[in-house]
Motif scaffolding. Structure first.
Motif, short mmCIF file in Angstrom:
data_model
loop_
_atom_site.label_atom_id
_atom_site.label_comp_id
_atom_site.label_asym_id
_atom_site.label_seq_id
_atom_site.Cartn_x
_atom_site.Cartn_y
_atom_site.Cartn_z
N THR A 30 0.85 -1.18 0.00
CA THR A 30 0.00 0.00 0.00
C THR A 30 0.89 1.24 0.00
O THR A 30 1.95 1.25 0.61
CB THR A 30 -0.94 0.02 1.22
OG1 THR A 30 -0.16 -0.06 2.40
CG2 THR A 30 -1.92 -1.12 1.17
N PRO A 31 0.47 2.28 -0.68
CA PRO A 31 1.31 3.47 -0.76
C PRO A 31 1.46 4.15 0.60
O PRO A 31 0.52 4.18 1.38
CB PRO A 31 0.58 4.37 -1.76
CG PRO A 31 -0.80 3.88 -1.79
CD PRO A 31 -0.76 2.43 -1.41
N THR A 32 2.66 4.66 0.87
CA THR A 32 2.93 5.35 2.12
C THR A 32 3.54 6.70 1.80
O THR A 32 4.35 6.82 0.89
CB THR A 32 3.93 4.52 2.96
OG1 THR A 32 3.41 3.21 3.12
CG2 THR A 32 4.17 5.14 4.31
N VAL A 33 3.13 7.71 2.54
CA VAL A 33 3.66 9.05 2.29
C VAL A 33 4.65 9.48 3.35
O VAL A 33 5.35 10.46 3.18
CB VAL A 33 2.52 10.09 2.19
CG1 VAL A 33 1.67 9.83 0.97
CG2 VAL A 33 1.66 10.08 3.44
N SER A 34 4.78 8.72 4.44
CA SER A 34 5.63 9.11 5.54
C SER A 34 7.02 8.46 5.40
O SER A 34 7.14 7.24 5.31
CB SER A 34 5.00 8.68 6.86
OG SER A 34 5.93 8.77 7.91
N VAL A 35 8.06 9.28 5.41
CA VAL A 35 9.43 8.78 5.33
C VAL A 35 9.75 7.96 6.57
O VAL A 35 10.42 6.93 6.49
CB VAL A 35 10.43 9.96 5.17
CG1 VAL A 35 11.86 9.48 5.26
CG2 VAL A 35 10.18 10.69 3.87
N GLU A 36 9.26 8.40 7.73
CA GLU A 36 9.49 7.66 8.97
C GLU A 36 8.86 6.28 8.91
O GLU A 36 9.46 5.30 9.36
CB GLU A 36 8.93 8.43 10.18
CG GLU A 36 9.66 9.72 10.49
CD GLU A 36 9.21 10.88 9.62
OE1 GLU A 36 8.10 10.83 9.03
OE2 GLU A 36 10.00 11.84 9.50
N GLU A 37 7.67 6.19 8.34
CA GLU A 37 6.98 4.90 8.22
C GLU A 37 7.75 3.95 7.30
O GLU A 37 7.89 2.76 7.58
CB GLU A 37 5.56 5.11 7.69
CG GLU A 37 4.69 3.89 7.72
CD GLU A 37 4.33 3.43 9.12
OE1 GLU A 37 4.13 2.22 9.29
OE2 GLU A 37 4.28 4.26 10.03
N ILE A 38 8.28 4.48 6.21
CA ILE A 38 9.07 3.66 5.30
C ILE A 38 10.35 3.20 5.98
O ILE A 38 10.74 2.04 5.87
CB ILE A 38 9.39 4.44 4.00
CG1 ILE A 38 8.10 4.67 3.20
CG2 ILE A 38 10.41 3.70 3.15
CD1 ILE A 38 8.26 5.58 2.02
N GLY A 39 11.01 4.09 6.72
CA GLY A 39 12.22 3.73 7.45
C GLY A 39 11.94 2.65 8.49
O GLY A 39 12.74 1.72 8.66
N LYS A 40 10.80 2.77 9.15
CA LYS A 40 10.41 1.76 10.15
C LYS A 40 10.18 0.41 9.48
O LYS A 40 10.61 -0.63 9.98
CB LYS A 40 9.13 2.24 10.85
CG LYS A 40 8.68 1.40 12.00
CD LYS A 40 7.49 2.09 12.68
CE LYS A 40 6.58 1.11 13.32
NZ LYS A 40 5.40 1.73 13.91
N LYS A 41 9.52 0.40 8.33
CA LYS A 41 9.26 -0.85 7.60
C LYS A 41 10.57 -1.47 7.13
O LYS A 41 10.75 -2.68 7.21
CB LYS A 41 8.33 -0.57 6.41
CG LYS A 41 7.94 -1.79 5.62
CD LYS A 41 7.20 -2.82 6.42
CE LYS A 41 5.80 -2.40 6.71
NZ LYS A 41 5.03 -3.41 7.44
N ILE A 42 11.51 -0.64 6.66
CA ILE A 42 12.82 -1.15 6.24
C ILE A 42 13.53 -1.81 7.41
O ILE A 42 14.09 -2.91 7.27
CB ILE A 42 13.67 -0.02 5.62
CG1 ILE A 42 13.10 0.40 4.26
CG2 ILE A 42 15.14 -0.45 5.48
CD1 ILE A 42 13.72 1.66 3.69
N ALA A 43 13.51 -1.16 8.57
CA ALA A 43 14.16 -1.72 9.76
C ALA A 43 13.53 -3.05 10.15
O ALA A 43 14.23 -4.01 10.50
CB ALA A 43 14.09 -0.73 10.91
N GLU A 44 12.19 -3.13 10.09
CA GLU A 44 11.50 -4.37 10.42
C GLU A 44 11.89 -5.49 9.46
O GLU A 44 12.16 -6.62 9.88
CB GLU A 44 9.98 -4.18 10.37
CG GLU A 44 9.42 -3.33 11.48
CD GLU A 44 7.94 -3.01 11.28
OE1 GLU A 44 7.35 -3.42 10.25
OE2 GLU A 44 7.38 -2.34 12.16
#
Length: 88
Positions: A30-44
């Motif tokens: 799903t599309p995400t607009v938050s850079v923090e959310e993308i960074g969190k997903k990458i870390a996970e």
């Protein structure tokens, strides 16, 4: 010439293309607009990758150990004059 009926929402169009049975799509698509959310997903995902890599190492080590045990037992059985695979 009439244009084909494309959904107004491109994401909806792509979802129908990739998921014709309309099962819920994974959250990572799903599309995400938050850079923090993308960074969190990458870390996970990196944590999951590390865990999986560690487990692959354990499986490989277990296979190698079993292969060494098998070779040792075959050598002992051959030295004792018993056919390989027999017990007792």
């Amino acid at each position: 010439m009439a244009e084909p009926d494309l959904p107004k929402d491109f994401f909806e169009f792509m979802q129908k293309m990739w998921n014709p049975m309309s099962f819920p799509m994974p959250a990572m698509l799903t599309p995400t607009v938050s850079v923090e959310e993308i960074g969190k997903k990458i870390a996970e995902l990196k944590a999951v990758e590390t865990w999986l890599t560690m487990n692959v190492g354990f499986v490989q080590m277990t296979v190698k150990t079993l292969e060494m045990q098998k070779a040792a037992l075959e050598s002992l059985q051959a030295a004792a004059g018993k056919p390989a695979g027999s017990t007792g």
